[in-house]
Design a protein around this motif. Structure first.
Motif, PDB file in Angstrom:
ATOM      1  N   LEU A  29      -8.117  45.807 -42.589  1.00  0.00           N
ATOM      2  CA  LEU A  29      -9.390  46.485 -42.314  1.00  0.00           C
ATOM      3  C   LEU A  29      -9.700  47.502 -43.397  1.00  0.00           C
ATOM      4  N   LEU A  30     -10.963  47.563 -43.784  1.00  0.00           N
ATOM      5  CA  LEU A  30     -11.448  48.562 -44.744  1.00  0.00           C
ATOM      6  C   LEU A  30     -12.503  49.414 -44.055  1.00  0.00           C
ATOM      7  N   VAL A  31     -12.329  50.735 -44.112  1.00  0.00           N
ATOM      8  CA  VAL A  31     -13.277  51.662 -43.497  1.00  0.00           C
ATOM      9  C   VAL A  31     -13.650  52.729 -44.509  1.00  0.00           C
ATOM     10  N   GLN A  32     -14.669  53.523 -44.191  1.00  0.00           N
ATOM     11  CA  GLN A  32     -14.992  54.661 -45.029  1.00  0.00           C
ATOM     12  C   GLN A  32     -13.829  55.641 -45.031  1.00  0.00           C
ATOM     13  N   ALA A  33     -13.649  56.339 -46.127  1.00  0.00           N
ATOM     14  CA  ALA A  33     -12.518  57.256 -46.262  1.00  0.00           C
ATOM     15  C   ALA A  33     -12.512  58.333 -45.185  1.00  0.00           C
ATOM     16  N   SER A  34     -13.696  58.696 -44.676  1.00  0.00           N
ATOM     17  CA  SER A  34     -13.798  59.765 -43.677  1.00  0.00           C
ATOM     18  C   SER A  34     -13.633  59.263 -42.238  1.00  0.00           C
ATOM     19  N   ASN A  35     -13.481  57.964 -42.058  1.00  0.00           N
ATOM     20  CA  ASN A  35     -13.406  57.380 -40.721  1.00  0.00           C
ATOM     21  C   ASN A  35     -12.016  57.559 -40.118  1.00  0.00           C
ATOM     22  N   ASN A  36     -11.951  58.211 -38.962  1.00  0.00           N
ATOM     23  CA  ASN A  36     -10.691  58.375 -38.257  1.00  0.00           C
ATOM     24  C   ASN A  36     -10.685  57.662 -36.904  1.00  0.00           C
ATOM     25  N   ASP A  37     -11.768  56.949 -36.596  1.00  0.00           N
ATOM     26  CA  ASP A  37     -11.876  56.240 -35.321  1.00  0.00           C
ATOM     27  C   ASP A  37     -11.117  54.920 -35.329  1.00  0.00           C
ATOM     28  N   ILE A  38     -11.122  54.248 -36.472  1.00  0.00           N
ATOM     29  CA  ILE A  38     -10.462  52.949 -36.573  1.00  0.00           C
ATOM     30  C   ILE A  38      -9.158  53.133 -37.340  1.00  0.00           C
ATOM     31  N   THR A  39      -8.059  52.897 -36.676  1.00  0.00           N
ATOM     32  CA  THR A  39      -6.744  53.048 -37.300  1.00  0.00           C
ATOM     33  C   THR A  39      -5.943  51.755 -37.311  1.00  0.00           C
ATOM     34  N   SER A  40      -6.381  50.789 -36.487  1.00  0.00           N
ATOM     35  CA  SER A  40      -5.688  49.503 -36.416  1.00  0.00           C
ATOM     36  C   SER A  40      -6.586  48.506 -35.704  1.00  0.00           C
ATOM     37  N   LYS A  41      -6.111  47.280 -35.572  1.00  0.00           N
ATOM     38  CA  LYS A  41      -6.869  46.249 -34.861  1.00  0.00           C
ATOM     39  C   LYS A  41      -7.074  46.619 -33.391  1.00  0.00           C
ATOM     40  N   ASP A  42      -6.188  47.473 -32.857  1.00  0.00           N
ATOM     41  CA  ASP A  42      -6.291  47.848 -31.451  1.00  0.00           C
ATOM     42  C   ASP A  42      -7.414  48.841 -31.171  1.00  0.00           C
ATOM     43  N   SER A  43      -8.018  49.389 -32.220  1.00  0.00           N
ATOM     44  CA  SER A  43      -9.116  50.338 -32.026  1.00  0.00           C
ATOM     45  C   SER A  43     -10.467  49.746 -32.431  1.00  0.00           C
ATOM     46  N   LEU A  44     -10.564  48.432 -32.408  1.00  0.00           N
ATOM     47  CA  LEU A  44     -11.797  47.763 -32.837  1.00  0.00           C
ATOM     48  C   LEU A  44     -12.798  47.544 -31.705  1.00  0.00           C
ATOM     49  N   GLY A  45     -12.389  47.719 -30.476  1.00  0.00           N
ATOM     50  CA  GLY A  45     -13.258  47.407 -29.342  1.00  0.00           C
ATOM     51  C   GLY A  45     -14.615  48.086 -29.424  1.00  0.00           C
ATOM     52  N   GLY A  46     -15.681  47.277 -29.333  1.00  0.00           N
ATOM     53  CA  GLY A  46     -17.034  47.801 -29.353  1.00  0.00           C
ATOM     54  C   GLY A  46     -17.561  48.174 -30.719  1.00  0.00           C
ATOM     55  N   LYS A  47     -16.749  48.084 -31.749  1.00  0.00           N
ATOM     56  CA  LYS A  47     -17.163  48.470 -33.100  1.00  0.00           C
ATOM     57  C   LYS A  47     -17.923  47.316 -33.778  1.00  0.00           C
ATOM     58  N   ILE A  48     -18.763  47.684 -34.753  1.00  0.00           N
ATOM     59  CA  ILE A  48     -19.489  46.687 -35.548  1.00  0.00           C
ATOM     60  C   ILE A  48     -18.658  46.376 -36.787  1.00  0.00           C
ATOM     61  N   LEU A  49     -18.251  45.138 -36.905  1.00  0.00           N
ATOM     62  CA  LEU A  49     -17.378  44.695 -37.989  1.00  0.00           C
ATOM     63  C   LEU A  49     -18.130  43.698 -38.870  1.00  0.00           C
ATOM     64  N   CYS A  50     -17.778  43.669 -40.138  1.00  0.00           N
ATOM     65  CA  CYS A  50     -18.405  42.707 -41.053  1.00  0.00           C
ATOM     66  C   CYS A  50     -17.340  41.810 -41.667  1.00  0.00           C
ATOM     67  N   SER A  51     -17.635  40.522 -41.709  1.00  0.00           N
ATOM     68  CA  SER A  51     -16.823  39.568 -42.443  1.00  0.00           C
ATOM     69  C   SER A  51     -17.761  38.488 -42.985  1.00  0.00           C
ATOM     70  N   VAL A  83      -6.718  50.409 -43.533  1.00  0.00           N
ATOM     71  CA  VAL A  83      -6.036  50.898 -42.332  1.00  0.00           C
ATOM     72  C   VAL A  83      -5.458  49.724 -41.548  1.00  0.00           C
ATOM     73  N   GLY A  84      -4.421  50.024 -40.776  1.00  0.00           N
ATOM     74  CA  GLY A  84      -3.914  49.059 -39.806  1.00  0.00           C
ATOM     75  C   GLY A  84      -2.924  48.047 -40.297  1.00  0.00           C
ATOM     76  N   GLY A  85      -2.552  48.097 -41.587  1.00  0.00           N
ATOM     77  CA  GLY A  85      -1.618  47.090 -42.091  1.00  0.00           C
ATOM     78  C   GLY A  85      -2.234  45.698 -42.033  1.00  0.00           C
ATOM     79  N   THR A  86      -1.398  44.687 -41.900  1.00  0.00           N
ATOM     80  CA  THR A  86      -1.899  43.310 -41.801  1.00  0.00           C
ATOM     81  C   THR A  86      -1.587  42.749 -40.416  1.00  0.00           C
ATOM     82  N   PHE A  87      -2.479  41.896 -39.933  1.00  0.00           N
ATOM     83  CA  PHE A  87      -2.274  41.316 -38.606  1.00  0.00           C
ATOM     84  C   PHE A  87      -2.501  39.808 -38.598  1.00  0.00           C
TER      85      PHE A  87
END
Length: 274
Positions: free
Chosen positions: A132-154, A215-219
């Motif tokens: 996962l790649l997030v903005q440097a200031s983002n502390n809400d997303i730390t791993s795949k387990d904190s993705l619920g409800g978030k807007i993700l791009c792929s 963030v979050g290593g690899t999954f």
């Protein structure tokens, strides 16, 4: 006055001529990539992935995938100036191979059972994993387990996009045509994170120092292979031989360190081929 037979022969010749010219189009002398007797070889790569496959402002191409593709082409008998590069966006890779628009594809192409129904693979030449790649200031997303409800791009047609659909149903997935568009959406706050393989994300992070973080290593485990025409075992064997040589003579390690070392990724052991 010519006979009917003569007029018919002339008509057939007139039709056959343009068909013959069309079949010889593209300036290629025919032959096969495996035999090394083509005038040029056409290789599909990404044009927008820093560190892996990118088209530079001066019209040249660089990245780990580009170096791998170039090494393989040279082992097949094609000097770098005999390589024609073609953009291989994720959703079109199988089509490019099926339609003979490329001889092979080296474009962060994960080997999957579904894809092997349409194309064959040589390799793997690199093993990575989804991150996962997030903005440097983002502390809400730390791993795949904190993705619920978030807007993700792929990217549409990619393995990471499909994994999010299959395993993270509460995520709001936005599918863009390429990762550079995803990164731009992340920069402007339209999405909370970009997900794809770690090596791809690290390249974008290195391109904009201080703007993003991984963030979050690899999954997941992704085996990158070189895609080629289904059933072309001769080319598959020769590409595998070229990859084995690249690993044994140190060229693989040198290419990794040159292209992905600046992104902060530790050089791994080369994967077993085949």
């Amino acid at each position: 006055m010519p006979s009917m037979r003569i007029r018919l022969a002339a008509a057939v010749a007139a039709v056959a001529l343009p068909l013959t010219l069309t079949a010889c189009g593209g300036g290629d002398s025919g032959g096969s990539a495996a035999s090394g007797d083509k005038e040029n070889i056409t290789v599909g790569i990404k044009f927008d992935q820093p560190g892996l496959g990118i088209k530079n402002s001066d019209g040249t191409y660089s990245g780990f995938d580009v170096d791998v593709a170039t090494y393989v082409a040279e082992q097949l008998g094609y000097a770098p100036d005999k390589i024609e590069w073609k953009e291989a966006v994720s959703a079109q890779r199988e089509n490019l191979i099926d339609n003979d628009q490329v001889d092979y594809v080296v474009a962060t192409y994960s080997i999957t059972d579904e894809r092997k129904k349409r194309v064959d693979f040589a390799g793997p030449y690199l093993v990575t994993g989804q991150s996962l790649l997030v903005q440097a200031s983002n502390n809400d997303i730390t791993s795949k387990d904190s993705l619920g409800g978030k807007i993700l791009c792929s990217v549409k047609g990619s393995t990471p996009a499909q994994k999010i659909k299959d395993e993270f149903p509460t995520v709001q997935l936005q599918e863009y045509p390429n990762y550079s568009a995803c990164v731009e959406a992340l920069k402007t706050g339209k999405v909370a994170a970009v997900t794809t393989d770690e090596v791809i994300l690290a390249g974008y992070a290195a391109q904009s120092p201080g703007a993003f973080k991984l963030v979050g290593g690899t999954f997941s485990t992704e085996n990158y292979g070189i895609g080629l025409k289904k059933g072309d075992t001769e080319l598959q064997t020769k590409i595998n031989d070229a990859l084995k040589k690249m690993e044994s003579d140190g060229a693989w390690t040198a290419a990794f360190e040159k292209n992905l070392g600046p992104a902060g990724i530790k050089t791994p052991e080369p994967p077993a081929i085949g």
